[in-house]
Design an enzyme around this catalytic site. Structure first.
Site: not given
Length: 658
Positions: A178, A217-219, A239
């Protein structure tokens, strides 16, 4: 669309003489003829992970009883037999204590026998075990505690190799890394995750085990530009569901849209739009099927997040539908692409499947009313000959149709199909040099767009070999080439590449530390539904460009060297829009009508500020203001921003659509 090269006996022999002794099984043996690339010789690649992850139901409240119960249920429900193999422990498993040597110490009240014991239990069920960490000093549970108090020091920063060795020794197969700590500390995404990948290689050299690396890293660091060959999958968005949030369409649609980076997804590397919400409270059967349809056409990882032990038979059947899973898990390993949107909100996606003439099709109605949607075979790269259509959810054959197929799709729903037709024409380009990783120049395309590229190669080793591929000046991607059985046995793997109209160069190169495969030929075929045009400035001879393939709303358009990338390919719609990425419109910022208004990208809304007129004199004017698309301060350099300005007739306001 491509230029075939004639074979040359002496040059072919010179090329074969360039083989290493590792590749040459018998240097004195006659050199065999090499076939041109043909899709019927495809080799299967690693599919996206399938399984279950703890977060969406249990959040931080996990222990050995919860995980054992869910592992048992994966088996008893039939999900494991359907291919759901991973049991992933998300945040909350560790409370952050280390011993004097920096080794992770866990609470054995929660995990009797420690983490090796739970990994062993998962393995005893024929499943694979996954675990969670963070790239920074703290995990997300420290900054955003849910069902347990914030636990400090739950990240891996300062212990990358040590923790990865620990996970491997415990027996884990997969790790999600994460970014909460990384974000708070201001770390650089690409640098950090590549350091973690290097630490993983070092750890594997010690333990002899490997982990599937899931970068989360969520893009935010645009991982589709650099993560192939470093991570196995990478999140492309934030998320899909937050703690105590009710599942909804808005984030499902957002994560679906943001997952499409087709050049990055291939040969076992995957864009990840996040875990599934199927079976959660608030999700109807219809919405569950829609969710699975979207993730399957995207070729996404399928990690269920519901309580498997208490799910309904209906939910189980949705999660295990074999024809839907087959689309997601197709061994060609590619992502779907958007090929049509004749009416705003009525979208068609096509995914190239293994075999010849095989496609998956998603007819996606994002509007509030039922509507007919048509898929045209030509948009998919098929001929208009009779094509068989099958519904994946009903698992029934619909019939055979020429030209295309039309059906009614309910509001906010989709129809998922597989079709079997006839491939349209393609071009084979053969390497006639002595290089194992050649450069193919003079590859021509009649239109800019996404192309299917089958790569013929040989790999006589026992493990996958890697090489990079780069089209023109675009980003470089690592491609994995599985073993073919011998150095003289040729197979193909596939990638999706974005080519410019006209001449293109496709360059392969060896990866440091890896033996390269022997690349022989390319087969290049268009997917016409993706075709568009570059907007080339008359003064600069540079293209309208969206920086670094970002999809973030409000990103200002700029000039950049033309390379044919997806971020430089625009589709003119019948509605007057200029669409990039299939879902972002060129937009007059904040409905601006004054000189200096930024020209940005934004989700297509149908607004007048997103409609443009392409004029015969080369200008492009905003329908809202009548102002011209303009290169700021008459700039011609890379990075020059685009704005609206009173039309002057100057060359910095003239464009050609190529």
């Amino acid at each position: 669309m491509g230029q075939a090269h004639r074979r040359s006996g002496p040059r072919r022999r010179a090329r074969r003489a360039g083989l290493t002794t590792l590749d040459r099984q018998d240097p004195s043996a006659p050199l065999p003829a090499e076939p041109a690339a043909v899709s019927t010789n495809q080799i299967g690649v690693t599919p996206p992970p399938m399984g279950w992850a703890s977060w969406n139901t249990f959040f931080s409240s996990i222990d050995h009883n919860v995980i054992k119960q869910q592992a048992d249920a994966l088996v008893s429900s039939g999900m494991a037999a359907a291919g759901c193999k991973y049991v992933d422990l998300d945040d909350g498993w560790w409370q952050g204590r280390r011993d004097a040597n920096g080794n992770i110490v866990v609470d054995e009240n929660l995990w009797p026998g420690g983490m090796k014991a739970i990994a062993d239990y998962i393995h005893s069920k024929g499943l694979k075990a996954g675990i969670y960490t963070d790239a920074g000093k703290q995990g997300c549970g420290y900054y955003f505690p849910t069902t347990r108090p914030a636990a400090p020091n739950t990240g891996m920063e300062g212990h990358y190799q040590q923790d990865l060795e620990t996970f491997q020794r415990w027996g884990f197969d997969y790790v999600k890394i994460d970014w909460c700590g990384g974000r708070e500390e201001g770390l650089d995404q690409e640098t950090t995750y590549k350091q973690i990948a290097a630490a993983h290689e070092a750890a594997s050299a010690v333990t002899g085990r490997r982990l599937v690396l899931s970068f989360c890293e969520w893009g935010t660091g645009l991982p589709w530009n650099w993560a192939t060959g470093y991570g196995d999958l990478w999140r492309t968005s934030h998320d899909v569901l937050l703690y105590k949030e009710t599942p909804g369409l808005t984030k499902m649609y957002r994560n679906f849209d943001e997952a499409f980076q087709p050049a990055a997804q291939h040969t076992g590397y995957h864009n990840d739009p996040d875990m599934l919400m199927v079976g959660l409270n608030g999700m109807t059967a219809q919405r569950n099927r829609l969710h699975m349809s979207l993730w399957s056409i995207a070729g996404a990882p399928l990690l269920a997040g519901n309580n498997v032990a208490t799910m309904s038979t209906e939910t189980r059947d949705i999660l295990t539908n074999p024809e839907v899973l087959a689309i997601d898990q197709d061994p060609r390993g590619l992502q779907g692409v958007k090929v049509a949107e004749d009416t705003r909100g009525l979208q068609v996606y096509g995914k190239v499947l293994s075999g010849t003439g095989k496609r998956a099709v998603l007819l996606f109605n994002r509007t509030g009313s039922a509507a007919n949607i048509t898929v045209r075979w030509a948009d998919l790269g098929l001929t208009t000959a009779s094509t068989s259509v099958r519904n994946a959810w009903t698992r029934s054959t619909v019939g055979s149709f020429t030209t295309g197929y039309t059906t009614s799709v309910p509001a906010n729903d989709a129809v998922l199909l597989t079709v079997s037709g006839t491939e349209a024409s393609a071009t084979t380009v053969e390497d006639t040099t002595s290089a194992t990783t050649p450069t193919f120049s003079s590859i021509t395309a009649s239109a800019a767009g996404t192309k299917l590229v089958d790569i013929t190669y040989a790999n006589g080793g026992s493990t996958a070999r890697k090489a990079t591929v780069q089209v023109n000046g675009q980003f470089t991607y690592v491609v994995a080439f599985p073993p073919t059985g011998s150095a003289t046995t040729y197979r193909t793997v596939s990638v999706l590449a974005h080519l410019a109209k006209g001449t293109n160069t496709v360059k392969f190169a060896a990866v440091s530390g890896s033996t390269a495969p022997d690349i022989d030929a390319l087969r290049i075929q268009g997917i016409p539904g993706t075709d568009g045009a570059a907007l080339v400035g008359s003064a600069s001879d540079r293209c309208v460009d969206i920086e670094k393939n970002t999809y973030v709303n409000a990103t200002q358009a700029q000039l950049w060297d033309c390379g044919g990338g997806r971020n430089q390919t625009f589709t003119r719609t019948s509605r007057g829009e200029l669409v990039v990425y299939g879902n972002k419109c060129l937009d007059a910022d904040n409905n601006g009508t004054t000189n200096g208004t930024k020209v940005i990208i934004w989700d297509c809304t149908g607004g007048t500020n997103q409609k443009w007129t392409v004029n015969s004199n080369g200008t492009i004017t905003s329908n809202l203001s009548g102002l011209c698309l303009d290169a700021l301060n008459a700039g011609t350099a890379n990075g020059t921003k685009l704005i609206l300005w009173t039309c002057t007739g100057q060359t910095n306001q003239r464009w050609s659509l190529t």
